[in-house]
Write an enzyme that holds these catalytic residues in place. Structure first.
Site, short mmCIF file in Angstrom:
data_model
loop_
_atom_site.label_atom_id
_atom_site.label_comp_id
_atom_site.label_asym_id
_atom_site.label_seq_id
_atom_site.Cartn_x
_atom_site.Cartn_y
_atom_site.Cartn_z
N HIS A 83 4.17 1.06 4.24
CA HIS A 83 2.76 0.75 3.78
C HIS A 83 1.91 1.11 4.82
CE1 HIS A 83 1.87 -3.69 5.44
NE2 HIS A 83 2.58 -2.82 6.26
N ASP A 130 -6.92 -6.41 2.20
CA ASP A 130 -7.34 -6.87 3.62
C ASP A 130 -8.48 -6.20 3.95
OD1 ASP A 130 -6.28 -4.60 4.94
OD2 ASP A 130 -4.44 -5.05 4.96
N HIS A 148 -6.87 -1.32 7.90
CA HIS A 148 -5.81 -0.25 8.70
C HIS A 148 -6.17 1.09 8.13
CE1 HIS A 148 -4.03 -4.35 7.97
NE2 HIS A 148 -3.95 -4.28 9.30
N ASP A 187 -7.23 -1.65 -0.27
CA ASP A 187 -6.43 -2.67 0.29
C ASP A 187 -7.16 -3.99 0.28
OD1 ASP A 187 -4.71 -4.40 2.16
OD2 ASP A 187 -4.05 -2.51 2.84
N HIS A 202 0.80 -1.51 -0.12
CA HIS A 202 -0.16 0.06 -0.04
C HIS A 202 0.89 1.40 0.10
CE1 HIS A 202 -4.50 1.08 1.00
NE2 HIS A 202 -4.09 1.56 -0.03
N ASP A 225 -10.07 -0.31 3.55
CA ASP A 225 -8.83 -1.05 4.23
C ASP A 225 -9.39 -1.35 5.91
OD1 ASP A 225 -6.14 -1.70 5.26
OD2 ASP A 225 -5.30 0.15 4.13
N GLU A 243 -1.98 -5.25 -1.90
CA GLU A 243 -1.76 -5.98 -0.93
C GLU A 243 -1.96 -7.44 -0.99
OE1 GLU A 243 0.30 -5.44 1.70
OE2 GLU A 243 0.33 -3.13 1.77
N ASP A 286 -3.31 3.23 7.92
CA ASP A 286 -2.24 3.59 6.96
C ASP A 286 -1.72 5.15 7.38
OD1 ASP A 286 -2.16 0.92 6.48
OD2 ASP A 286 -2.76 1.39 4.43
N1 ARG Z 1 -0.51 -0.32 11.46
C1 ARG Z 1 0.22 -1.36 11.04
C2 ARG Z 1 1.67 -0.56 10.67
O1 ARG Z 1 1.84 0.58 10.83
C3 ARG Z 1 -0.29 -2.11 10.05
C4 ARG Z 1 -0.32 -1.28 8.62
C5 ARG Z 1 -0.65 -2.25 7.66
N2 ARG Z 1 -0.91 -1.62 6.23
C6 ARG Z 1 -1.23 -2.22 5.03
N3 ARG Z 1 -1.21 -1.47 4.10
N4 ARG Z 1 -1.65 -3.46 5.04
O2 ARG Z 1 2.61 -1.20 10.24
MN MN Z 2 -3.56 -0.60 3.53
MN MN Z 3 -4.49 -3.12 5.26
#
Ligand code: ARG
Ligand code: MN
Ligand code: MN
Ligand code: MN
Length: 311
Positions: free
Chosen positions: A134, A227, A119, A225, A94, A117, A270, A121
Site C-alpha cells: 500500500h 488518512d 503519504h 486515502d 491503498h 493522502d 484505508e 505511496d
Molecule cells: N511510506 C510508508 C510505507 O511505505 C507508509 C505508507 C502508508 N500508505 C498508506 N496507503 N496508508 O510503508
Molecule cells: Mn495511501
Molecule cells: Mn496514507
C-alpha cells in the site's frame, strides 16, 4: 449521473487486520441511499473476489494476493465504465489503487490522478522500509518509475501507462526519504499541508488541476486515502499522521473537483473499523461518506451548484 459502486475487501497491502471490513460497513451506514438522494442512479456491483496468483518478490508482502485482487478490480472497473457509469471504489487498503487506476487508464488513456493522502505511496520494493504494497501503488502505475522495478511475476497484466506528470499529491505530511528524492527528481506536483495552509484548499486544488490537466480535458481520478484527513476527524485508519486536512477541507476539495464535471472515478481507502472504539469508527465512516457525497455532487449550498457560480 450514473455511478457503479465496487467494494474491495482487501487488506493484504499492509499488516493490520480490519480494512477489509470497510466496504460492507460503509454500505451498512447507508452510502447507497445517500447517493440516491442526490438523484444519482447507483448500481452496486458487489465486492471483488479473487484468487492469489503465483508471485513472490523480495520486500513486497503478499504480492501474490495484491496481484490477484488488483487484476480482478481492474477488470471490474473497466466493466463499470463500459456500462456508462462513473466508478466509486471502496477499499480496502491503498494497494487497490493499482487496480482501479489501471482499469481507468485502460478505458480512457487521458487520465489525471489526484492522490489525496498523508503519504506519497511512491516506494518500490527497493526503497520501502515496511515491505507493504500500500506504500507502492504510485510507483507501480507510472511509466517514469518502471525502470526502478525488477520483473514482477503476477503483474504482467498491468502496464505503467500513466505519466507521473499527470499525478498530483494533496495533503502530504509523511514522505519517506527516497520518496522525497523521487518527487524532486521528476518534479512531481505535490501540495503538502504547508501549501494547504498557505494557499487554502480551493487554490491548491485549482493549482493542481492546472499542472496535471492544463487543457481541462482529462478524465479525473481521485484516490482518497482517509488518512489525508486529520486523525481527530478520521481516527480509524492504520497509518494516521497528525496535522491533516479538516473534514471541511476534504469536502471542499471534492466539491471543487465535482464541479469540473470530469471527476469520473473515486477511490476511498484505508478506513479500518477495527481501530479505535465505536465512536472513532462511526466518526471515520461518516467522514468517508461526506467525502464521497461531495465527490458526486452534494454541495453545502444545496443539491445543485447554482448557475453563474464560477469561482
Ligand atoms: N511510506 C510508508 C510505507 O511505505 C507508509 C505508507 C502508508 N500508505 C498508506 N496507503 N496508508 O510503508
Ligand atoms: Mn495511501
Ligand atoms: Mn496514507
Ligand atoms: Mn472553492
Amino acid at each position: 449521473g450514473k455511478v457503479g459502486l465496487v467494494g474491495v475487501p482487501f487488506e493484504k497491502g499492509q499488516k493490520k487486520s480490519g480494512v477489509a471490513q470497510a466496504p460492507d460497513m460503509i454500505r451498512a451506514a447507508g452510502l447507497v441511499n445517500e447517493l440516491k438522494s442526490l438523484g444519482i442512479d447507483v448500481k452496486d456491483f458487489g465486492n471483488v473476489e479473487y484468487e492469489a496468483l503465483d508471485a513472490s518478490v523480495h520486500n513486497m508482502t503478499h504480492l501474490d494476493h495484491v496481484a490477484g485482487c488488483t487484476e480482478k478490480l481492474s477488470q471490474m472497473v473497466q466493466r463499470v465504465f463500459t456500462e456508462g457509469r462513473n466508478v466509486l471504489t471502496i477499499g480496502g487498503d491503498h494497494s487497490i489503487g493499482i487496480g482501479s487506476i489501471d482499469g481507468h487508464v485502460k478505458t480512457n488513456r487521458n487520465v489525471a490522478i489526484l492522490w489525496i493522502d498523508a503519504h506519497a505511496d511512491l516506494n518500490t520494493n527497493k526503497t520501502s522500509e515496511s515491505g507493504n504494497v500500500h506504500g507502492m501503488p504510485v510507483a507501480l502505475l507510472t511509466s517514469e518509475l518502471a525502470d526502478y522495478w525488477p520483473y514482477l511475476p503476477g503483474m504482467d497484466w498491468q502496464q505503467p501507462m500513466l505519466s507521473i506528470r499527470n499525478v498530483a499529491y494533496i495533503g502530504l505530511r509523511s514522505v519517506d526519504r527516497y520518496e522525497r528524492l523521487v518527487i524532486e527528481k521528476f518534479g512531481i506536483t505535490a501540495f503538502g499541508m504547508e501549501d494547504v495552509e498557505r494557499y487554502g484548499i480551493h487554490d491548491v486544488i485549482h493549482m493542481a488541476l492546472r499542472k496535471i490537466d492544463p487543457d481541462n480535458n482529462k478524465s479525473l481520478h481521485v484516490s482518497f486515502d482517509i488518512d489525508a484527513l486529520d486523525p481527530l476527524e478520521a481516527p480509524s485508519t492504520g497509518t494516521p499522521v497528525r496535522g491533516g486536512l479538516s473534514l471541511r477541507e476534504g469536502i471542499h476539495a471534492m466539491e471543487e473537483l465535482f464541479r469540473t464535471h470530469r471527476l469520473n472515478a473515486l477511490d476511498l481507502v484505508e478506513v479500518n473499523p477495527k481501530i479505535g472504539d465505536k465512536y472513532c469508527v462511526d466518526l471515520t465512516i461518516s467522514a468517508a461518506i461526506h467525502i464521497i457525497q461531495a465527490g458526486f455532487g452534494y454541495t453545502r449550498r444545496g443539491l445543485k451548484v447554482p448557475d453563474g457560480v464560477t469561482d
